[in-house]
Scaffold this motif. Structure first.
Motif, PDB file in Angstrom:
ATOM      1  N   ALA A 119       0.841  -1.202   0.000  1.00  0.00           N
ATOM      2  CA  ALA A 119       0.000   0.000   0.000  1.00  0.00           C
ATOM      3  C   ALA A 119       0.876   1.251   0.000  1.00  0.00           C
ATOM      4  O   ALA A 119       0.608   2.222  -0.719  1.00  0.00           O
ATOM      5  CB  ALA A 119      -0.915  -0.009   1.220  1.00  0.00           C
ATOM      6  N   ASN A 120       1.952   1.203   0.768  1.00  0.00           N
ATOM      7  CA  ASN A 120       2.831   2.367   0.849  1.00  0.00           C
ATOM      8  C   ASN A 120       3.516   2.644  -0.491  1.00  0.00           C
ATOM      9  O   ASN A 120       3.614   3.793  -0.924  1.00  0.00           O
ATOM     10  CB  ASN A 120       3.881   2.144   1.938  1.00  0.00           C
ATOM     11  CG  ASN A 120       4.817   3.315   2.079  1.00  0.00           C
ATOM     12  OD1 ASN A 120       4.384   4.441   2.335  1.00  0.00           O
ATOM     13  ND2 ASN A 120       6.102   3.092   1.869  1.00  0.00           N
ATOM     14  N   GLU A 121       3.977   1.595  -1.157  1.00  0.00           N
ATOM     15  CA  GLU A 121       4.670   1.811  -2.438  1.00  0.00           C
ATOM     16  C   GLU A 121       3.743   2.469  -3.450  1.00  0.00           C
ATOM     17  O   GLU A 121       4.128   3.388  -4.168  1.00  0.00           O
ATOM     18  CB  GLU A 121       5.237   0.493  -2.982  1.00  0.00           C
ATOM     19  CG  GLU A 121       6.419   0.025  -2.136  1.00  0.00           C
ATOM     20  CD  GLU A 121       7.236  -1.111  -2.753  1.00  0.00           C
ATOM     21  OE1 GLU A 121       7.143  -1.344  -3.972  1.00  0.00           O
ATOM     22  OE2 GLU A 121       7.973  -1.766  -1.996  1.00  0.00           O
ATOM     23  N   VAL A 122       2.499   2.006  -3.484  1.00  0.00           N
ATOM     24  CA  VAL A 122       1.518   2.595  -4.400  1.00  0.00           C
ATOM     25  C   VAL A 122       1.236   4.043  -3.992  1.00  0.00           C
ATOM     26  O   VAL A 122       1.238   4.954  -4.821  1.00  0.00           O
ATOM     27  CB  VAL A 122       0.206   1.770  -4.392  1.00  0.00           C
ATOM     28  CG1 VAL A 122      -0.903   2.501  -5.131  1.00  0.00           C
ATOM     29  CG2 VAL A 122       0.444   0.396  -5.008  1.00  0.00           C
ATOM     30  N   ALA A 123       1.008   4.255  -2.695  1.00  0.00           N
ATOM     31  CA  ALA A 123       0.632   5.594  -2.212  1.00  0.00           C
ATOM     32  C   ALA A 123       1.762   6.609  -2.436  1.00  0.00           C
ATOM     33  O   ALA A 123       1.498   7.750  -2.835  1.00  0.00           O
ATOM     34  CB  ALA A 123       0.265   5.522  -0.732  1.00  0.00           C
TER      35      ALA A 123
END
Ligand code: NDP
Ligand code: MG
Length: 385
Positions: free
Chosen positions: A325-329
């Motif tokens: 989720a963090n990489e996408v965000a």
């Protein structure tokens, strides 16, 4: 010392510094890899003369092949090429790829029996138990490059066999937004977030430092590297970045590692361990620094810290989920599609997705990463509306 070194992610912030350190130490660079930066990798090939070079991007690899056809270097592409690079004959694989993309090459290097100098923390965050199981099975060493983990590794040298470790204390600079509250952070831009006070690094980790997700990822990284329960790993803000982390032993004695904030020191130690040799880093002038300051982290504003703590306490695939989720965000934020605080919101949301309980295979981790990326993009669309 004539160690042969493979550098994965050689064109990045860590990769380019690692090549300089390795060269100064008299190592031979046998393999280089990057994503698509043809120009930089071409000049590195001309300088270091590796036997193999890999670009993940197919088109870029074709271009590179043409550019270096006068040299005896083999050029490959894609994930298969990356894994072949990681497994190729060498004495040490230094992994400085950014993100989850580093996981499969790390596994390939471990399975080929290579020791690994690891900067790519996302490998351990997403793959923790599976990676550590392979490390044990294949009898290889995992040497940390992340400065906090190198510090802890150094503080643990000479620990008694039973270790007697009470807790690990990770220091954090606090990043560019130390002391700010959510209202002040609502409208910060990528440019604001990319201005780190103490370290010059790649874009993704610089944003991770601004959200403090970086410290959450490091908490998970430390849990796996040092086999310490997450509840016994604390985080403390230390603005000067002079103490790089500490170990508290059972007798309440604390051992800390200090030095100027210069990644050359941890990189070099991962290469020369257990030996210590001269480095190019400056000596620390304590009288000039005068004071060291410490604060509790503000977990209410920087919600990623607790999201990572909850993820590792829950275990299984939850850490892989918050990482994905963090990489996408972060990418969406850098492309101005979402706001700064949305990063934390999307990371926390990943803890609500339904995930399998156990992370007992690489396949499960890859599937989880893919599924959470899709769900995060869908959740981000709601925010962008
Ligand atoms: P950079 O973005 O500067 O470099 C990343 C490297 O990985 C580049 O060589 C890039 O190639 C390559 N890469 C990117 N995506 C892929 C992919 N999908 N497949 C293969 N290769 C890829 O990152 P940093 O050097 O800052 O960070 C690297 C890692 O080290 C991160 O995990 C970070 O958290 C960690 N770290 C970094 C520190 C620092 O001081 N920078 C400190 C501590 C840890 P290309 O250039 O072609 O895009
Ligand atoms: Mg770090």
């Amino acid at each position: 010392m004539k160690k042969r070194i493979t550098v994965l992610g050689s064109t990045g912030s860590i990769g380019t510094q690692a090549l300089q350190v390795a060269q100064r130490l008299g190592c031979r660079i046998t393999v280089l890899t990057a994503h698509s930066d043809v120009k930089t990798i071409e000049s590195q090939i001309r300088q270091f003369n590796p036997a193999l070079a890999v670009l993940y991007d197919e088109q870029a690899a074709q271009d590179l092949k043409t550019r270096v056809r006068d040299l005896p270097v083999k050029v490959l592409s894609g994930l298969e090429g990356m894994c072949e690079a990681a497994a190729a004959d060498t004495d040490l694989v230094l992994n400085s790829i950014v993100g989850f993309a580093g996981l499969k090459p790390t596994m390939a290097a471990i399975q080929a029996g290579h020791d690994i100098a690891l900067a790519n923390k996302e490998t351990l965050v997403a793959g923790g138990s599976v990676v550590m199981r392979e490390v044990a099975r294949c009898g290889v060493r995992l040497l940390p490059i992340d400065s906090e983990h190198s510090a802890i590794f150094q503080c643990l040298q000479g620990a008694p066999p039973a270790r007697a470790v009470k807790r690990l204390i990770l220091t954090a600079s606090g990043g560019p937004f130390f002391g700010k509250n959510s209202v002040e952070l609502e409208n910060v831009t990528p440019e604001d977030a990319l201005r780190h006070p103490n370290w010059s690094m790649g874009a993704k980790i610089t944003i991770d430092s601004a959200t403090m997700m970086n410290k959450g990822l490091e908490l998970i990284e430390a849990r796996w590297l040092f086999d310490v329960d997450p509840e016994n790993i604390d985080i403390i803000i230390h603005r000067e970045s002079v103490i790089h982390s500490l170990v508290e032993y059972d007798d309440n004695s604390m051992i800390a590692q200090l030095g100027v904030p210069d990644m050359q020191i941890p990189m070099q130690y991962a290469i020369t361990w257990p030996a210590r040799v001269q480095s190019n880093a400056k000596s620390l002038d304590l009288a000039k620094i005068k004071n060291l300051s410490f604060y509790q982290p503000d977990c209410e504003t920087f919600i990623c810290i607790d999201a990572c703590r909850r993820a590792i306490e829950r275990g299984g695939l939850a850490p892989a989920a918050v990482n994905a989720a963090n990489e996408v965000a972060v990418e969406l934020f850098l492309n101005r599609k979402i706001g700064f605080l949305d990063i934390g919101r999307l990371v926390c949301k990943a803890l609500d997705y339904r995930l399998p309980d156990e992370a007992d295979s690489l396949e499960q981790i890859l599937q989880t990463d893919k599924a959470v990326r899709e769900q995060t993009i869908a959740a981000a669309r709601e925010i962008m509306r």
